[in-house]
Write an enzyme that holds these catalytic residues in place. Structure first.
Site, PDB file in Angstrom:
ATOM      1  N   ASN A   9       0.885  -1.169   0.000  1.00 20.27           N
ATOM      2  CA  ASN A   9       0.000   0.000   0.000  1.00 20.27           C
ATOM      3  C   ASN A   9       0.919   1.214   0.000  1.00 20.27           C
ATOM      4  OD1 ASN A   9      -1.773   2.057   0.476  1.00 20.27           O
ATOM      5  ND2 ASN A   9      -2.348   1.402   2.551  1.00 20.27           N
ATOM      6  N   LYS A  11       0.206   4.251  -0.191  1.00 16.89           N
ATOM      7  CA  LYS A  11      -0.388   5.441   0.452  1.00 16.89           C
ATOM      8  C   LYS A  11      -0.118   6.663  -0.432  1.00 16.89           C
ATOM      9  CE  LYS A  11      -0.052   3.079   4.839  1.00 16.89           C
ATOM     10  NZ  LYS A  11       0.037   3.155   6.289  1.00 16.89           N
ATOM     11  N   HIS A  94      -9.385   1.500   4.860  1.00 18.64           N
ATOM     12  CA  HIS A  94      -8.125   1.625   5.598  1.00 18.64           C
ATOM     13  C   HIS A  94      -8.349   2.558   6.796  1.00 18.64           C
ATOM     14  CE1 HIS A  94      -4.003   2.544   6.620  1.00 18.64           C
ATOM     15  NE2 HIS A  94      -3.660   1.458   5.953  1.00 18.64           N
ATOM     16  N   GLU A  96      -6.669   4.865   7.931  1.00 20.85           N
ATOM     17  CA  GLU A  96      -6.379   6.278   7.638  1.00 20.85           C
ATOM     18  C   GLU A  96      -7.577   6.937   6.955  1.00 20.85           C
ATOM     19  OE1 GLU A  96      -2.731   5.465   5.583  1.00 20.85           O
ATOM     20  OE2 GLU A  96      -1.834   4.826   7.480  1.00 20.85           O
ATOM     21  N   GLU A 166      -5.321  -4.812  10.491  1.00 20.50           N
ATOM     22  CA  GLU A 166      -4.295  -3.803  10.731  1.00 20.50           C
ATOM     23  C   GLU A 166      -4.556  -3.088  12.051  1.00 20.50           C
ATOM     24  OE1 GLU A 166      -2.335  -2.622   6.714  1.00 20.50           O
ATOM     25  OE2 GLU A 166      -3.919  -1.204   7.199  1.00 20.50           O
ATOM     26  N   GLY A 172       2.767   2.170  10.808  1.00 19.93           N
ATOM     27  CA  GLY A 172       3.740   3.244  10.655  1.00 19.93           C
ATOM     28  C   GLY A 172       4.465   3.605  11.934  1.00 19.93           C
ATOM     29  N   SER A 212       3.567  -2.239  10.274  1.00 21.23           N
ATOM     30  CA  SER A 212       5.024  -2.348  10.464  1.00 21.23           C
ATOM     31  C   SER A 212       5.568  -3.739  10.118  1.00 21.23           C
ATOM     32  CB  SER A 212       5.419  -1.957  11.894  1.00 21.23           C
ATOM     33  OG  SER A 212       5.017  -0.625  12.167  1.00 21.23           O
TER      34      SER A 212
END
Ligand code: 13P
Length: 250
Positions: A9, A11, A94, A96, A166, A172, A212
């Site tokens: 991904n 991003k 996601h 985010e 996730e 991250g 991660s």
């Protein structure tokens, strides 16, 4: 249990002008992969990504889509547009997008239904926050996310959906869930799917871990029986870091 899929991904990283060469680099670095290899790129990189991946083992995915077919939705991108480009996968929900772009369980469901209707493979993301984990409500929260994401979807269609677990606190942050923590939740997700559909169907789902994941921890995570792949952020941006994760998935 399900088919092994390692998906990057990107991003909001990489430029359209860098995309062709980078996909070619990933192709070379992951030659002989024993799993499906997917690169999910920003919308503006997709046509170059598809051009580079043509005739190779690499599949291309988008990072989002809109749930309507077409119309007055300024700035949005439809499933038909993605299909027209030759895109195969699409990330949906996601964390985010849930956090910054008002994605809800309802829009995740609508987008998943639309993607399936158009023949795109949805990668539906679920995962708890640190507060939810500390409060001991991880599985309750994820059960709600899964049930809402799959509302109104038949078993036949549901099995085409890839689920990415996730944990938000691991994205991250360099703080990976331990293989046991990730396995526990992925196993729990499979049990939820068995309840929604059937035991046998649940075994056919690909359930990825994301957060991660890197060349150091991938093998241990992927060795777990209920982890069938990974959704990789940072480490998917450098072919030399992405390739060992792909190599670990067999
Ligand atoms: P990182 O691998 O950078 O933690 O990101 C994970 C992720 O969000 C993939 O969708």
């Amino acid at each position: 249990m399900g088919k092994y899929i390692i998906a990057g991904n990107w991003k909001m990283n990489k430029l359209p002008s860098e995309t062709y060469d980078y996909i070619k680099e990933v192709e070379k670095a992951t030659m002989g992969a024993e799993c499906e290899v997917v690169c999910c790129t920003p919308y503006v990189c997709l046509s170059e990504a598809v051009r580079a991946a043509k005739g190779t083992h690499i599949k291309i995915g988008a990072e989002n889509l809109h749930f309507k077919d077409s119309g007055a939705y300024t700035g949005e991108v439809s499933a038909d547009m993605l299909c027209d480009l030759g895109v195969d996968y699409v990330i949906i929900g996601h964390s985010e997008r849930r956090e910054y772009f008002a994605e809800t369980d309802e829009t995740v469901n609508a987008k998943t239904i639309k993607a399936l209707e158009k023949g795109l493979i949805p990668i539906v993301c679920v995962g708890e926050s640190l507060e939810q984990r500390q409060a001991g409500i991880t599985m309750d929260f994820i059960a709600i996310q899964i049930k809402k994401a799959f509302a109104g979807i038949s078993a036949e269609d549901a099995k085409k959906v890839v689920i990415a677990y996730e944990p938000i606190w691991a994205i991250g942050t360099g703080k990976t869930a331990t293989a046991d923590q990730a396995e526990e939740v992925c196993k729990g997700i499979r049990e939820i799917l068995a309840g929604l559909y059937c035991e046998k169907c649940a075994k056919e789902f690909t359930i990825q871990y994301g957060g991660s994941m890197n060349d150091q921890n991938a093998a241990e995570l992927l060795a777990k029986p209920n982890i069938d792949g990974g959704l990789i952020g940072g480490a998917s941006l450098v072919a030399a870091k992405f390739a060992p994760i792909v190599a670990a998935a067999k």
